[in-house]
Design a protein around this motif. Structure first.
Motif, short mmCIF file in Angstrom:
data_model
loop_
_atom_site.label_atom_id
_atom_site.label_comp_id
_atom_site.label_asym_id
_atom_site.label_seq_id
_atom_site.Cartn_x
_atom_site.Cartn_y
_atom_site.Cartn_z
N LEU A 61 -3.96 -0.67 -5.50
CA LEU A 61 -3.89 -2.01 -4.91
C LEU A 61 -5.20 -2.75 -5.09
CD1 LEU A 61 -2.13 -3.96 -3.35
CD2 LEU A 61 -2.96 -2.92 -1.22
N GLU A 62 -6.31 -2.04 -4.99
CA GLU A 62 -7.61 -2.69 -5.14
C GLU A 62 -7.79 -3.28 -6.53
OE1 GLU A 62 -10.70 -0.04 -4.15
OE2 GLU A 62 -10.15 0.14 -2.02
N GLU A 63 -7.14 -2.68 -7.54
CA GLU A 63 -7.31 -3.15 -8.91
C GLU A 63 -6.19 -4.10 -9.35
OE1 GLU A 63 -7.55 0.29 -11.33
OE2 GLU A 63 -9.29 1.13 -10.31
N ASP A 64 -5.20 -4.32 -8.48
CA ASP A 64 -4.06 -5.16 -8.83
C ASP A 64 -4.39 -6.61 -8.52
OD1 ASP A 64 -1.65 -6.35 -9.33
OD2 ASP A 64 -0.45 -4.95 -8.15
N GLY A 65 -4.73 -7.36 -9.56
CA GLY A 65 -5.10 -8.75 -9.37
C GLY A 65 -3.98 -9.73 -9.64
N ARG A 66 -2.75 -9.26 -9.75
CA ARG A 66 -1.63 -10.16 -10.04
C ARG A 66 -1.30 -11.04 -8.85
NH1 ARG A 66 3.04 -6.17 -11.58
NH2 ARG A 66 2.16 -5.19 -9.72
N PRO A 67 -0.77 -12.22 -9.10
CA PRO A 67 -0.31 -13.07 -7.99
C PRO A 67 0.78 -12.36 -7.21
CG PRO A 67 -0.39 -14.31 -10.05
CD PRO A 67 -0.61 -12.88 -10.41
N VAL A 68 0.93 -12.73 -5.94
CA VAL A 68 1.89 -12.06 -5.08
C VAL A 68 3.31 -12.22 -5.61
CG1 VAL A 68 2.20 -14.05 -3.54
CG2 VAL A 68 2.60 -11.73 -2.68
N GLU A 69 3.62 -13.35 -6.26
CA GLU A 69 4.95 -13.54 -6.81
C GLU A 69 5.29 -12.49 -7.86
OE1 GLU A 69 3.49 -17.27 -5.07
OE2 GLU A 69 2.68 -15.87 -6.57
N GLN A 70 4.31 -12.14 -8.71
CA GLN A 70 4.52 -11.11 -9.71
C GLN A 70 4.63 -9.72 -9.07
OE1 GLN A 70 1.78 -11.26 -12.98
NE2 GLN A 70 2.06 -13.46 -13.33
N GLN A 71 3.86 -9.48 -8.03
CA GLN A 71 3.96 -8.21 -7.33
C GLN A 71 5.35 -8.03 -6.71
OE1 GLN A 71 0.69 -8.67 -4.60
NE2 GLN A 71 -0.74 -7.59 -5.93
N LEU A 72 5.86 -9.10 -6.10
CA LEU A 72 7.20 -9.04 -5.51
C LEU A 72 8.26 -8.78 -6.57
CD1 LEU A 72 6.86 -12.09 -3.08
CD2 LEU A 72 7.24 -9.72 -2.37
N ALA A 73 8.13 -9.48 -7.71
CA ALA A 73 9.12 -9.32 -8.78
C ALA A 73 9.08 -7.92 -9.37
CB ALA A 73 8.88 -10.37 -9.86
N SER A 74 7.91 -7.35 -9.52
CA SER A 74 7.79 -6.02 -10.12
C SER A 74 8.44 -4.95 -9.24
CB SER A 74 6.32 -5.67 -10.36
OG SER A 74 5.63 -5.48 -9.13
N LEU A 75 8.54 -5.22 -7.94
CA LEU A 75 9.13 -4.27 -7.01
C LEU A 75 10.55 -4.66 -6.62
CD1 LEU A 75 5.99 -3.77 -4.76
CD2 LEU A 75 6.93 -2.14 -6.38
N ARG A 76 11.11 -5.65 -7.33
CA ARG A 76 12.49 -6.12 -7.12
C ARG A 76 12.72 -6.70 -5.74
NH1 ARG A 76 14.20 -1.10 -10.17
NH2 ARG A 76 14.53 -1.80 -12.31
N PRO A 97 0.82 -1.23 0.00
CA PRO A 97 0.00 0.00 0.00
C PRO A 97 0.85 1.27 0.00
CG PRO A 97 -0.84 -1.57 1.60
CD PRO A 97 0.49 -2.09 1.14
N ALA A 98 2.03 1.24 0.67
CA ALA A 98 2.88 2.42 0.72
C ALA A 98 3.48 2.73 -0.64
CB ALA A 98 4.00 2.23 1.75
N VAL A 99 3.70 1.70 -1.46
CA VAL A 99 4.35 1.90 -2.75
C VAL A 99 3.35 2.29 -3.83
CG1 VAL A 99 5.70 0.79 -4.57
CG2 VAL A 99 6.22 0.34 -2.18
N VAL A 100 2.27 1.53 -3.95
CA VAL A 100 1.35 1.73 -5.07
C VAL A 100 0.10 2.50 -4.70
CG1 VAL A 100 2.18 -0.39 -6.14
CG2 VAL A 100 0.14 -0.47 -4.72
N GLY A 101 -0.19 2.61 -3.39
CA GLY A 101 -1.39 3.31 -2.98
C GLY A 101 -2.58 2.38 -2.90
N PRO A 102 -3.51 2.63 -1.99
CA PRO A 102 -4.67 1.73 -1.81
C PRO A 102 -5.57 1.64 -3.03
CG PRO A 102 -4.90 3.78 -0.53
CD PRO A 102 -3.52 3.76 -1.05
N GLU A 103 -5.69 2.74 -3.81
CA GLU A 103 -6.58 2.70 -4.97
C GLU A 103 -6.05 1.73 -6.03
OE1 GLU A 103 -5.10 5.39 -3.88
OE2 GLU A 103 -6.68 6.53 -2.85
#
Length: 392
Positions: free
Chosen positions: A180-195, A172-178
């Motif tokens: 985040l609500e629309e981000d349906g990617r698996p957590v593995e992809q979210q982790l990879a996108s943020l290095r 939430p601190a990085v992408v914002g709550p708005e």
């Protein structure tokens, strides 16, 4: 007592374990070494056992003489395997019988080639690499050429990250709550996108430092050592000593409690009948120095922690890692650069630091407001130390 290799490594061939009955075919041995160095599966390398049958049983009459071991060791340097792999050759027991163990470390610059060809082990067999295999290895090398804090940490995985902390605090601190609500990617992809991890599931140093359960498990120097002395030198009795082996979020919370607990306040007349309480050190300056030490330190080649030494008359904050990039000992108060850019971005998103090079100025202003002498900096090629003197 030496651990039996059958118990340590297993009795079946895998992507990181190969058996050879003997070394009578040097080309086969070289192909195996090449494949293990390429480490397609991302296991950190692997082992070749000479003197074990395909069925996992000890072979008879294995040559474990010094001459045989030297011939195997020389394969690393004969110019047929490039880049030269890091490997060790030794004799060890396997099901109670002596065999030759060749331990091969994963190459930092894949793909490794034997006689011009790339060899890999996608499973319990060694074969020539496909074009896609070579692409994976080449991309891994490019990742390895980048900043240390974004490289994969072999042996780690998403399991070593606190996903609850990542999803509730960091994301939430990085992408914002708005968003985040629309981000349906698996957590593995979210982790990879943020290095914080790689697409093949390995954590990065940034991921371990920001959300790891114990970052020092994989990055040995990733902790803060705090010592409170009852005196003014290192021979003084120790009043408090703690090691904070936590991720950045937990370490920041524990550091705040620890530092505030050791601060003393005094009454200062501010004019007329007014008085106000002032600490012997401004907390803002302490916080800035500690968090910047965590952000800027050298995690790649030093196992020393960030050290906070609190004496009766001063506080010394020391971290391994001298000036980096365009920063030098004569311009560090004016110029900024980032040894750990991904970690710096993560800590900025969490609100622990800024990325505008204003840290030293903020420390200077906080000390001046509180009546402390200016900070004293000692910067050399391998470390960075700051000393704060108590307010008078």
């Amino acid at each position: 007592m030496t651990t039996d290799l059958a118990d340590l490594l297993g009795t079946q061939e895998t992507e990181c374990l190969e058996f050879k009955r003997n070394a009578k075919k040097p080309e086969a041995v070289r192909r195996a070494v090449c494949a293990l160095a390429n480490d397609l599966a991302g296991r950190g390398g692997g082992d070749l056992l000479i003197g074990v049958t395909d069925g996992g049983e000890p072979a008879e009459d294995v040559d474990t003489s010094d001459r045989a071991l030297l011939a195997l060791t020389d394969m690393r340097d004969d110019g047929l395997i490039l880049d030269r792999p890091s490997m060790t050759v030794s004799v060890a027991p396997y099901k109670g019988k002596p065999v030759v163990r060749i331990r091969v470390e994963a190459s930092a610059t894949p793909p490794v080639r034997f006689d011009g060809f790339v060899w890999v082990r996608p499973g319990p067999t060694t074969r020539k690499a496909t074009r896609d295999d070579e692409r994976v290895l080449t991309e891994r090398r490019r990742v390895g050429d980048g900043p240390f804090d974004s490289r994969p940490v072999f042996g780690s995985g998403v399991r070593d990250l606190d996903l609850g902390l990542f999803q509730s605090t960091y994301l939430p601190a990085v992408v914002g709550p708005e968003v985040l609500e629309e981000d349906g990617r698996p957590v593995e992809q979210q982790l990879a996108s943020l290095r914080l991890a790689t697409l093949d599931g390995m954590a990065t140093p940034t991921g371990l430092l920001v959300a790891g359960y114990d970052p020092s498990t994989f990055v040995p120097g990733a902790y803060v050592q705090f010592v409170r002395y009852q005196g003014s030198d290192l021979d003084a009795p120790i009043a408090d000593e703690q090691e904070l082996r936590h991720n950045v979020v937990s370490a920041a919370d524990r550091l705040e409690t620890l530092l505030r607990g050791h601060l003393h306040t005094r009454l200062i007349e501010t004019g007329g009948f007014r008085e106000e309480q002032r600490p012997d050190y401004p907390f803002d300056a302490l916080r800035e120095l500690c968090m910047n030490a965590i952000m800027h330190r050298n995690y790649e080649t030093s196992y020393a922690p960030v050290r906070v030494a609190w004496f009766d008359d001063r506080i010394e904050v020391t971290n391994p890692g001298g000036p980096y990039g365009q920063v030098r000992s004569d311009n560090f108060d004016r110029v900024n650069d980032y040894r750990n850019p991904s970690l710096a971005a993560a800590m900025k998103s969490l609100g622990y630091v800024n990325r505008f090079g204003r840290g030293i100025g903020r420390v200077r202003a906080a000390l001046e407001r509180n009546g402390n002498p200016p900070a004293e900096y000692l910067v050399d090629d391998s470390s960075w130390s700051v000393t704060l003197r108590s307010a008078q």
